[in-house]
Design an enzyme around this catalytic site. Structure first.
Site, mmCIF file in Angstrom:
data_model
loop_
_atom_site.group_PDB
_atom_site.id
_atom_site.type_symbol
_atom_site.label_atom_id
_atom_site.label_comp_id
_atom_site.label_asym_id
_atom_site.label_seq_id
_atom_site.Cartn_x
_atom_site.Cartn_y
_atom_site.Cartn_z
ATOM 1 N N LYS A 47 -12.889 -7.115 9.254
ATOM 2 C CA LYS A 47 -12.121 -8.355 9.501
ATOM 3 C C LYS A 47 -10.641 -8.072 9.686
ATOM 4 O O LYS A 47 -9.987 -8.636 10.554
ATOM 5 C CB LYS A 47 -12.317 -9.335 8.340
ATOM 6 N N TYR A 104 -14.664 1.200 9.803
ATOM 7 C CA TYR A 104 -13.232 1.525 9.925
ATOM 8 C C TYR A 104 -12.933 2.031 11.332
ATOM 9 O O TYR A 104 -12.038 1.516 12.014
ATOM 10 C CB TYR A 104 -12.896 2.585 8.885
ATOM 11 N N THR A 152 -2.305 11.597 5.917
ATOM 12 C CA THR A 152 -0.961 11.601 5.342
ATOM 13 C C THR A 152 -1.070 11.486 3.824
ATOM 14 O O THR A 152 -1.955 10.790 3.318
ATOM 15 C CB THR A 152 -0.150 10.431 5.929
ATOM 16 N N TYR A 195 -3.259 -7.592 24.636
ATOM 17 C CA TYR A 195 -2.096 -8.492 24.484
ATOM 18 C C TYR A 195 -0.897 -7.924 25.245
ATOM 19 O O TYR A 195 -0.080 -8.674 25.779
ATOM 20 C CB TYR A 195 -1.738 -8.681 23.001
ATOM 21 N N VAL A 223 -4.273 -11.229 5.709
ATOM 22 C CA VAL A 223 -3.889 -11.415 7.120
ATOM 23 C C VAL A 223 -5.094 -11.593 8.041
ATOM 24 O O VAL A 223 -4.924 -11.830 9.236
ATOM 25 C CB VAL A 223 -2.959 -10.280 7.646
ATOM 26 N N ASP A 232 0.607 -8.810 1.776
ATOM 27 C CA ASP A 232 -0.508 -7.986 1.301
ATOM 28 C C ASP A 232 -1.410 -8.846 0.433
ATOM 29 O O ASP A 232 -0.923 -9.718 -0.289
ATOM 30 C CB ASP A 232 0.066 -6.814 0.474
ATOM 31 N N GLY A 252 0.823 -1.207 0.000
ATOM 32 C CA GLY A 252 0.000 0.000 0.000
ATOM 33 C C GLY A 252 0.856 1.255 0.000
ATOM 34 O O GLY A 252 2.085 1.201 -0.111
ATOM 35 N N PHE A 253 0.191 2.379 0.137
ATOM 36 C CA PHE A 253 0.869 3.675 0.129
ATOM 37 C C PHE A 253 1.889 3.770 1.268
ATOM 38 O O PHE A 253 3.111 3.829 1.040
ATOM 39 C CB PHE A 253 -0.215 4.762 0.203
ATOM 40 N N ARG A 266 -9.339 9.550 -1.790
ATOM 41 C CA ARG A 266 -8.952 10.521 -0.766
ATOM 42 C C ARG A 266 -8.744 11.872 -1.440
ATOM 43 O O ARG A 266 -8.547 11.960 -2.652
ATOM 44 C CB ARG A 266 -7.708 10.031 -0.021
HETATM 45 P P1 NAD Z 1 -3.534 1.707 1.425
HETATM 46 O O1 NAD Z 1 -4.923 1.313 1.046
HETATM 47 O O2 NAD Z 1 -2.672 2.323 0.384
HETATM 48 O O3 NAD Z 1 -2.736 0.468 2.009
HETATM 49 C C1 NAD Z 1 -3.336 -0.551 2.747
HETATM 50 C C2 NAD Z 1 -2.721 -1.869 2.299
HETATM 51 O O4 NAD Z 1 -3.271 -2.933 3.089
HETATM 52 C C3 NAD Z 1 -3.053 -2.202 0.835
HETATM 53 O O5 NAD Z 1 -1.880 -2.589 0.155
HETATM 54 C C4 NAD Z 1 -4.041 -3.356 0.948
HETATM 55 O O6 NAD Z 1 -4.017 -4.204 -0.189
HETATM 56 C C5 NAD Z 1 -3.577 -4.022 2.229
HETATM 57 N N1 NAD Z 1 -4.609 -4.843 2.868
HETATM 58 C C6 NAD Z 1 -5.875 -4.490 3.205
HETATM 59 N N2 NAD Z 1 -6.507 -5.527 3.776
HETATM 60 C C7 NAD Z 1 -5.628 -6.555 3.812
HETATM 61 C C8 NAD Z 1 -5.686 -7.894 4.292
HETATM 62 N N3 NAD Z 1 -6.791 -8.385 4.844
HETATM 63 N N4 NAD Z 1 -4.578 -8.673 4.191
HETATM 64 C C9 NAD Z 1 -3.433 -8.196 3.643
HETATM 65 N N5 NAD Z 1 -3.326 -6.937 3.152
HETATM 66 C C10 NAD Z 1 -4.409 -6.131 3.245
HETATM 67 O O7 NAD Z 1 -3.652 2.668 2.696
HETATM 68 P P2 NAD Z 1 -2.536 3.484 3.476
HETATM 69 O O8 NAD Z 1 -2.873 4.917 3.407
HETATM 70 O O9 NAD Z 1 -1.196 3.024 3.074
HETATM 71 O O10 NAD Z 1 -2.835 3.017 4.975
HETATM 72 C C11 NAD Z 1 -2.016 2.051 5.620
HETATM 73 C C12 NAD Z 1 -2.408 1.933 7.078
HETATM 74 O O11 NAD Z 1 -2.268 3.183 7.732
HETATM 75 C C13 NAD Z 1 -3.852 1.490 7.287
HETATM 76 O O12 NAD Z 1 -3.902 0.598 8.371
HETATM 77 C C14 NAD Z 1 -4.570 2.769 7.638
HETATM 78 O O13 NAD Z 1 -5.681 2.542 8.455
HETATM 79 C C15 NAD Z 1 -3.480 3.549 8.360
HETATM 80 N N6 NAD Z 1 -3.718 4.998 8.261
HETATM 81 C C16 NAD Z 1 -3.412 5.684 7.132
HETATM 82 C C17 NAD Z 1 -3.662 7.045 7.072
HETATM 83 C C18 NAD Z 1 -3.297 7.881 5.877
HETATM 84 O O14 NAD Z 1 -3.559 9.092 5.899
HETATM 85 N N7 NAD Z 1 -2.680 7.360 4.852
HETATM 86 C C19 NAD Z 1 -4.277 7.698 8.150
HETATM 87 C C20 NAD Z 1 -4.608 6.940 9.267
HETATM 88 C C21 NAD Z 1 -4.312 5.595 9.328
HETATM 89 N N1 UDP Z 2 -13.099 15.454 0.098
HETATM 90 C C1 UDP Z 2 -13.460 16.419 -0.828
HETATM 91 N N2 UDP Z 2 -13.368 16.104 -2.151
HETATM 92 C C2 UDP Z 2 -12.950 14.896 -2.600
HETATM 93 C C3 UDP Z 2 -12.570 13.918 -1.644
HETATM 94 C C4 UDP Z 2 -12.670 14.231 -0.292
HETATM 95 O O1 UDP Z 2 -13.858 17.535 -0.473
HETATM 96 O O2 UDP Z 2 -12.903 14.698 -3.824
HETATM 97 C C5 UDP Z 2 -13.176 15.817 1.533
HETATM 98 C C6 UDP Z 2 -13.798 14.767 2.445
HETATM 99 O O3 UDP Z 2 -15.208 14.886 2.432
HETATM 100 C C7 UDP Z 2 -13.168 15.137 3.774
HETATM 101 C C8 UDP Z 2 -11.766 15.633 3.393
HETATM 102 O O4 UDP Z 2 -11.841 15.979 2.005
HETATM 103 O O5 UDP Z 2 -13.873 16.201 4.355
HETATM 104 C C9 UDP Z 2 -10.677 14.583 3.591
HETATM 105 O O6 UDP Z 2 -11.136 13.405 2.959
HETATM 106 P P1 UDP Z 2 -10.255 12.105 2.830
HETATM 107 O O7 UDP Z 2 -11.110 11.056 2.199
HETATM 108 O O8 UDP Z 2 -8.963 12.414 2.166
HETATM 109 O O9 UDP Z 2 -9.866 11.711 4.329
HETATM 110 P P2 UDP Z 2 -10.699 11.631 5.696
HETATM 111 O O10 UDP Z 2 -10.018 12.600 6.572
HETATM 112 O O11 UDP Z 2 -12.128 11.986 5.486
HETATM 113 O O12 UDP Z 2 -10.527 10.217 6.101
#
Ligand code: NAD
Ligand code: UDP
Length: 315
Positions: free
Chosen positions: A92, A146, A176, A160, A58, A32, A11-12, A187
Site C-alpha cells: 500500500k 517490496y 545502507t 506523473y 501516507v 510517519d 525511520g533510519f 537487517r
Molecule cells: P525504516 O524502516 O527505518 O524507515 C521507514 C520509515 O517509513 C519508518 O519510520 C516507518 O514507520 C515509515 N513508514 C512506513 N510505512 C509508512 C506509511 N504508510 N505512512 C507513513 N510512514 C510509514 O527504513 P529505512 O532504511 O530508513 O528506509 C527508508 C526508505 O529508503 C524506504 O523507502 C526504503 O525502501 C528505502 N531504501 C532503504 C535502503 C537501506 O539500505 N536503508 C535501501 C534501499 C531503499
Molecule cells: N543476513 C544474514 N544474517 C542475518 C541477517 C541477514 O546472513 O542475521 C543476510 C541476508 O540473508 C542477505 C544479506 O545478509 O543475504 C543482507 O541482508 P539484509 O536483510 O541486510 O538486506 P537485503 O540486501 O537482503 O535487503
C-alpha cells in the site's frame, strides 16, 4: 524558505535526511505512522522551530496545509524481516502512498524524490547493476511485496513526470547502514550486532557466499541531496561499490567488536539475491558523487551508536 515534506521521517534514513535539510536552513515536516520508525530518532530535533512531526499513514490521502517545495518519499518498511511481516502495508505505501505523495507534489508544484531500491533489480543476472538493467524479480515470492511495490512506485513517478509534468527524481538506494538502524530490524548489521551484544552466535544465512555492497548513511544522504538538486528525472544508483561476501562482512563485524562468538549458519531466505553491487558511473558523471566513508570507519561509528542505545535500553 524552502519547505519540505519527508515521509518516513522517523525511520533510519528519513531522520538523517531531516537533519541535513534543516542544516540547509529549510523548514521540514516529517510524516510517519511509526510502523517501523521510532520517535527517538527525532528526539534531538524537537526544540527546532523549523521542524514539525505529523503522525500519519501516507497510504491515506495526505493532509497538508501551507507552502511546499519538496517531497521526499521515504516511507516504506525496508528490512526484509519487516516487509515480509507486514506485506499488505508495504504494497500500500509503495502504491497508494506514492500516488498520494505525487498528487500532493503536483498540486503544490513541488519537486518529488522517490526512495527506490536496488531490489528493483531482484536477484540480478547482470553484475554490477547499471540503471538500464530491467532486473530479475520473482513477481509473487515473499520479497515481491517490496520489490514490485517499488517497481510500481518508479512507474507511477515516471507517469506523473511524463503526463502531468511533475518535477521528479528517483534514487535507487543500495544497502545502507549507520547509526539509528533499529537493533531488531533484522537487517544484517543490526542483526549481527544484536547477536554479539547478547552473547549469541552471529547468524549468517546460507553459506555466506552471497554478496552485498554497503554504503554509510552520510554518503547516501549526500548522494540523495545532489540528485534532488540536479535536473535528472531518470533513476540513479546511489551506493558503495565495494562488494563483499556476507561471511566476510560478518567476520569484519566480529573483529571490530572484538568478539570470539562463533558464526552460526542459518537457512537462506527464499529469493535472497546472490550478488549485488551498484554501478555508480551515472552518479559520478551527473552528480560528481562517490562514497567517502570507508567500511571500517562507518562500522565503528555505527557500533558506538548501537552500544550506546543498547546500554540506554538496559538502563
Ligand atoms: P525504516 O524502516 O527505518 O524507515 C521507514 C520509515 O517509513 C519508518 O519510520 C516507518 O514507520 C515509515 N513508514 C512506513 N510505512 C509508512 C506509511 N504508510 N505512512 C507513513 N510512514 C510509514 O527504513 P529505512 O532504511 O530508513 O528506509 C527508508 C526508505 O529508503 C524506504 O523507502 C526504503 O525502501 C528505502 N531504501 C532503504 C535502503 C537501506 O539500505 N536503508 C535501501 C534501499 C531503499
Ligand atoms: N543476513 C544474514 N544474517 C542475518 C541477517 C541477514 O546472513 O542475521 C543476510 C541476508 O540473508 C542477505 C544479506 O545478509 O543475504 C543482507 O541482508 P539484509 O536483510 O541486510 O538486506 P537485503 O540486501 O537482503 O535487503
Amino acid at each position: 524558505m524552502t519547505r519540505a515534506l519527508v515521509t518516513g521521517g522517523a525511520g533510519f534514513l528519513g531522520s538523517h535526511l531531516c537533519e541535513r535539510l534543516l542544516g540547509r536552513g529549510w523548514e521540514v515536516v516529517a510524516m510517519d505512522n511509526l510502523v517501523t520508525g521510532d520517535l527517538r530518532n527525532l528526539e534531538h530535533l524537537r526544540g527546532e522551530p523549523r521542524f514539525h512531526f505529523v503522525r500519519h499513514d501516507v497510504s491515506a490521502p495526505i493532509p497538508f496545509s501551507g507552502a511546499l517545495q519538496a517531497v521526499f518519499h521515504f516511507a516504506s518498511p525496508a528490512s526484509p524481516v519487516d516487509y515480509v511481516r507486514i506485506p499488505i502495508e508495504t504494497m500500500k505505501v509503495g502504491s497508494y502512498g506514492t500516488h498520494n505523495c505525487l498528487e500532493l507534489a503536483q498540486a503544490r508544484q513541488a519537486r518529488f524524490l522517490l526512495a527506490s531500491t536496488s531490489e528493483v533489480y531482484g536477484d540480478p543476472e547482470v553484475h554490477p547493476q547499471r540503471e538500464d538493467y530491467f532486473g530479475h524479480v520473482n513477481p509473487n515470492g515473499p520479497r515481491s511485496v517490496y520489490d514490485e511495490a517499488k517497481r510500481y512506485a518508479e512507474a507511477a513517478t515516471m507517469a506523473y513526470h511524463r503526463s502531468c509534468g511533475v518535477d521528479t527524481r528517483i534514487v535507487r538506494i543500495f544497502n545502507t547502514y549507520g547509526p539509528r538502524m533499529r537493533l531488531d530490524d533484522g537487517r544484517v548489521l543490526p542483526s549481527l550486532v544484536s547477536c554479539a551484544l547478547a552473547g549469541r552466535p552471529l547468524t549468517v544465512h546460507g553459506n555466506g557466499a552471497q554478496t552485498r555492497s554497503f554504503c554509510y548513511v552520510d554518503d547516501l544522504i549526500e548522494g540523495v541531496l545532489r540528485l534532488f538538486d540536479s535536473d535528472e528525472p531518470t533513476p540513479v544508483n546511489i551506493g558503495n561499490p565495494r562488494e563483499m561476501t556476507i561471511l566476510h562482512f560478518a567476520e569484519t563485524v566480529q573483529r571490530l567488536m572484538g568478539t570470539h562468538l562463533p558464526i552460526q549458519f542459518t537457512p537462506l531466505p527464499q529469493d535472497d539475491p546472490r550478488q549485488r553491487q551498484p554501478d555508480i558511473s551515472k552518479a559520478r558523471r551527473l552528480l560528481g558523487w562517490e562514497p567517502r566513508v570507508d567500511l571500517e570507519e562507518g562500522l565503528r561509528r555505527s557500533l558506538d551508536d548501537f552500544k550506546r542505545r543498547q546500554a540506554e535500553a538496559a538502563a
